[in-house]
Enzyme design. Structure first.
Site, short mmCIF file in Angstrom:
data_model
loop_
_atom_site.label_atom_id
_atom_site.label_comp_id
_atom_site.label_asym_id
_atom_site.label_seq_id
_atom_site.Cartn_x
_atom_site.Cartn_y
_atom_site.Cartn_z
N ASP A 10 13.26 -22.36 16.78
CA ASP A 10 14.30 -23.37 16.83
C ASP A 10 15.61 -22.57 16.99
O ASP A 10 15.63 -21.37 16.69
CB ASP A 10 14.26 -24.11 15.49
CG ASP A 10 15.52 -24.88 15.20
OD1 ASP A 10 15.71 -25.93 15.81
OD2 ASP A 10 16.32 -24.42 14.36
N ASP A 12 19.39 -23.85 16.35
CA ASP A 12 20.49 -24.06 15.41
C ASP A 12 20.04 -23.94 13.96
O ASP A 12 19.08 -24.58 13.54
CB ASP A 12 21.11 -25.44 15.66
CG ASP A 12 21.65 -25.52 17.07
OD1 ASP A 12 22.77 -25.04 17.29
OD2 ASP A 12 20.92 -26.03 17.94
N ARG A 165 27.58 -41.54 8.95
CA ARG A 165 26.52 -41.07 9.86
C ARG A 165 26.96 -41.21 11.32
O ARG A 165 26.81 -40.31 12.13
CB ARG A 165 25.30 -41.93 9.61
CG ARG A 165 23.97 -41.57 9.37
CD ARG A 165 23.26 -40.32 9.22
NE ARG A 165 23.67 -39.00 9.50
CZ ARG A 165 23.61 -38.38 10.68
NH1 ARG A 165 23.25 -39.02 11.76
NH2 ARG A 165 23.95 -37.12 10.81
N SER A 215 19.36 -28.80 20.99
CA SER A 215 20.62 -28.61 21.73
C SER A 215 20.34 -28.65 23.23
O SER A 215 19.23 -28.32 23.66
CB SER A 215 21.24 -27.26 21.37
OG SER A 215 21.81 -27.31 20.09
N LYS A 256 13.18 -33.22 19.02
CA LYS A 256 12.30 -33.10 17.84
C LYS A 256 12.77 -34.12 16.81
O LYS A 256 13.96 -34.40 16.74
CB LYS A 256 12.42 -31.69 17.22
CG LYS A 256 11.82 -30.58 18.02
CD LYS A 256 12.17 -29.24 17.38
CE LYS A 256 13.60 -28.86 17.55
NZ LYS A 256 14.02 -27.62 16.89
N LYS A 348 1.71 -30.67 11.27
CA LYS A 348 0.77 -31.80 11.16
C LYS A 348 0.18 -32.20 12.49
O LYS A 348 -1.02 -32.42 12.60
CB LYS A 348 1.49 -33.00 10.54
CG LYS A 348 1.56 -32.91 9.04
CD LYS A 348 1.59 -34.27 8.40
CE LYS A 348 1.30 -34.13 6.91
NZ LYS A 348 1.72 -35.28 6.16
N1 LIG Z 1 23.59 -36.32 17.71
C1 LIG Z 1 23.43 -35.57 16.61
N2 LIG Z 1 23.11 -34.27 16.76
C2 LIG Z 1 22.97 -33.54 15.65
C3 LIG Z 1 23.15 -34.05 14.37
N3 LIG Z 1 22.94 -33.06 13.48
C4 LIG Z 1 22.65 -31.95 14.19
N4 LIG Z 1 22.68 -32.23 15.50
C5 LIG Z 1 22.45 -31.36 16.66
O1 LIG Z 1 21.07 -31.13 16.77
C6 LIG Z 1 20.87 -29.86 17.35
C7 LIG Z 1 19.91 -29.10 16.46
O2 LIG Z 1 19.29 -28.16 17.24
P1 LIG Z 1 18.00 -27.34 16.76
O3 LIG Z 1 18.11 -26.04 17.50
O4 LIG Z 1 18.08 -27.15 15.30
O5 LIG Z 1 16.80 -28.12 17.19
C8 LIG Z 1 22.23 -29.20 17.47
O6 LIG Z 1 22.69 -29.32 18.79
C9 LIG Z 1 23.10 -30.02 16.56
O7 LIG Z 1 24.43 -30.05 16.99
C10 LIG Z 1 23.50 -35.41 14.23
O8 LIG Z 1 23.68 -35.94 13.13
N5 LIG Z 1 23.62 -36.13 15.38
MG LIG Z 2 17.63 -26.12 13.62
#
Ligand SMILES: Nc1nc2c(ncn2[C@@H]2O[C@H](COP(=O)(O)O)[C@@H](O)[C@H]2O)c(=O)[nH]1
Ligand SMILES: [Mg+2]
Length: 501
Positions: A10, A12, A165, A215, A256, A348
């Protein structure tokens, strides 16, 4: 690890560890701006401050009551706050029950703080709860109307949570956060010089490597170019795409946890890395383009690059297996930070092996070592308390069986009173010592992995769903790529006592 064919990451909060003090603070202020300018909350919110160390993972928000809970593995709410004020024990027990196994504590009435991205919104929720309690008239009409509707139904905080939210969600989608990170990644993301050696080591061991991130491509490229480049990042680095050399496949915008569901019909598009344009594919195979689109201009996403890495957007785990030639889920190890979206669902559904990244673990371990002596004392106090309680219970039985006044009975009653005093003293001492021990970890929420003297709900999830867990992904560098990670030995309660552990 020997049977692992592919290792995925992953991005972020797994590869890209955000600096909470800057990144979450930016998310907090961005969210407030949206609440004020888009959702009608009062301007004084703009003056509020964020304590980025206050909230922790594993907490549960009670959206309706405005409470924040920390639970043990039986879902027993052992710590409860309304806003920033601790609920008195009686109120906590009256609201959340005295015994475990009462409620599921899930959506829609409860929200889980199970990613570091949620710390800012949890803090803002607590602030708004206090604010509403003091100044109900300042809450926007929409939040008020939905909750009481003028029908004198007791106010509930759910709409306020929904507003938070929505505002957070917008910050993630409209570039508020990502644009700032792209301007200066080093301000928001920890640079880890061990990442590139890790990727090289895994590839040299013959493993396939991939990324699955929610992302999108533009941002993934910025973050990964920074992480795989030099610590002093120049914007031009993100135009070289050199970091792709460390991967066989990158899936962006993966959505995901849905990605892990049985979804071979969800669309997968190849990303033209230079233009960011999406190319239609038939389950990953590029489709011939028709019409007057100059396909060659942005053709074959890998055009001009030496590495074979392909970049996609969307799709599902079935696409990923097909593209990498994975025959069984157990051949894949996936490293992520989100207990539900990354770990539980990938374990899972496709049956992947999983590794959870818990950066908090480093501090947790430090405090754990500092409190080992106190833990021994706590165990002795618990034993002492339990022994006294046993004796009281036996005396109760004896007194009942005497069934009438006698000198014998009077002395038993006196003995019981003495024991009850001792028991209360030991119990208070245990409670106080346990509280102080927890406060060494975190003033408000205590130890991440324990609630009271049980595993916390978070710890329980880690144990159940993560095959491995570690504080940072680059800890893998310290082990051979073929290392056999073995599980710890299980003990029954009667064995623990005999072993003195
Ligand atoms: N639209 C939203 N995007 C969100 C939120 N919280 C996090 N994020 C984004 O998800 C990805 C996470 O990436 P990963 O690599 O961990 O799969 C990242 O781009 C965040 O900015 C939300 O509340 N709403
Ligand atoms: Mg992440």
């Amino acid at each position: 690890m020997k049977s692992i064919v592919a290792i995925g990451f992953d991005m972020d909060y797994t590869l890209a560890q955000y600096k909470s003090e800057t990144f979450e603070t930016m998310a907090y202020h961005g969210t407030i701006k949206k609440l004020v300018y888009d959702l009608g909350y009062p301007k004084e919110l703009l003056e509020w401050k964020f304590d980025w160390q206050y909230m922790v993972r594993g907490l549960v928000l009670d959206k309706r009551r405005g409470n924040i809970l920390k639970m043990d593995r039986h879902k027993y709410a052992k710590v409860a706050y309304h806003g920033f004020s601790e609920l008195p024990r009686e109120e906590r027990l009256a609201t959340y029950g005295n015994s475990p196994f009462q409620q599921a504590y899930d959506e829609p009435d409860y929200a889980l703080i199970d990613t570091l991205f949620s710390l800012a919104e949890a803090y803002l929720f607590a602030q708004l709860v206090e604010f509403r309690d003091h100044y109900p008239e300042k809450i926007p009409a929409a939040a008020k109307a939905k909750s009481d509707g003028g029908l004198s139904i007791p106010f509930n905080f759910s709409q306020m949570y929904k507003d938070i939210r929505a505002a957070v969600d917008l910050c993630h989608r409209d570039g508020t956060l990502k644009q700032a990170v792209a301007e200066d990644p080093s301000k928001y993301i920890h640079f880890d010089a061990q990442l590139v050696p890790l990727f090289k080591m895994l590839r040299e061991s013959g493993r396939l490597t991939f990324i699955v991130t929610n992302s999108l491509w533009d941002y993934t490229n910025v973050a990964m170019s920074y992480l795989c480049g030099k610590s002093e990042y120049a914007k031009s680095t993100s135009r070289s795409f050199e970091w792709l050399a460390y991967f066989d496949l990158v899936i962006t915008g993966s959505a995901k946890p849905g990605f892990f569901a049985d979804g071979s019909r969800s669309g997968i598009f190849e990303v033209d890395i230079k233009s960011g344009m999406l190319i239609n594919t038939d389950n990953g195979t590029p489709l011939a383009q028709v019409g007057d689109i100059d396909f060659k201009r942005f053709s074959a996403a890998r055009n001009g690059l030496k590495q074979p890495c392909r970049v996609f957007q969307g799709g599902s785990v079935q696409h990923l297996h097909r593209l990498l030639g994975i025959e069984s889920g157990s051949q894949v190890l996936y490293v992520g930070d989100h207990i539900y979206g990354d770990i539980l669902r990938s374990k899972k559904q496709p049956g992947w092996r999983t590794m959870l990244v818990i950066p908090e673990l480093e501090e947790e371990l430090e405090h754990f070592h500092q409190t080992i002596q106190t833990r021994k004392e706590l165990r002795l106090l618990r034993d002492k308390r339990d022994n006294i309680e046993d004796r009281i219970q036996r005396l109760n039985f004896d007194i009942r069986s005497k069934n009438g006044a006698s000198d014998d009975e009077k002395s038993l009653i006196t003995e019981r009173e003495n024991l009850e005093k001792q028991r209360d003293h030991v119990r208070d001492l245990h409670r106080q010592t346990l509280k102080e021990c927890h406060e060494k970890f975190h003033k408000t929420w205590g130890q991440l992995m324990q609630t009271g003297y049980q595993s916390s709900r978070f710890a329980n999830q880690v144990e159940r769903f993560a095959c491995l867990y570690t504080s940072q992904v680059t800890n893998l560098c310290y082990y051979s790529p073929d290392k056999c990670f073995r599980t710890t030995e299980d003990f029954m309660p009667h064995e623990i006592k005999s072993l003195g552990i």
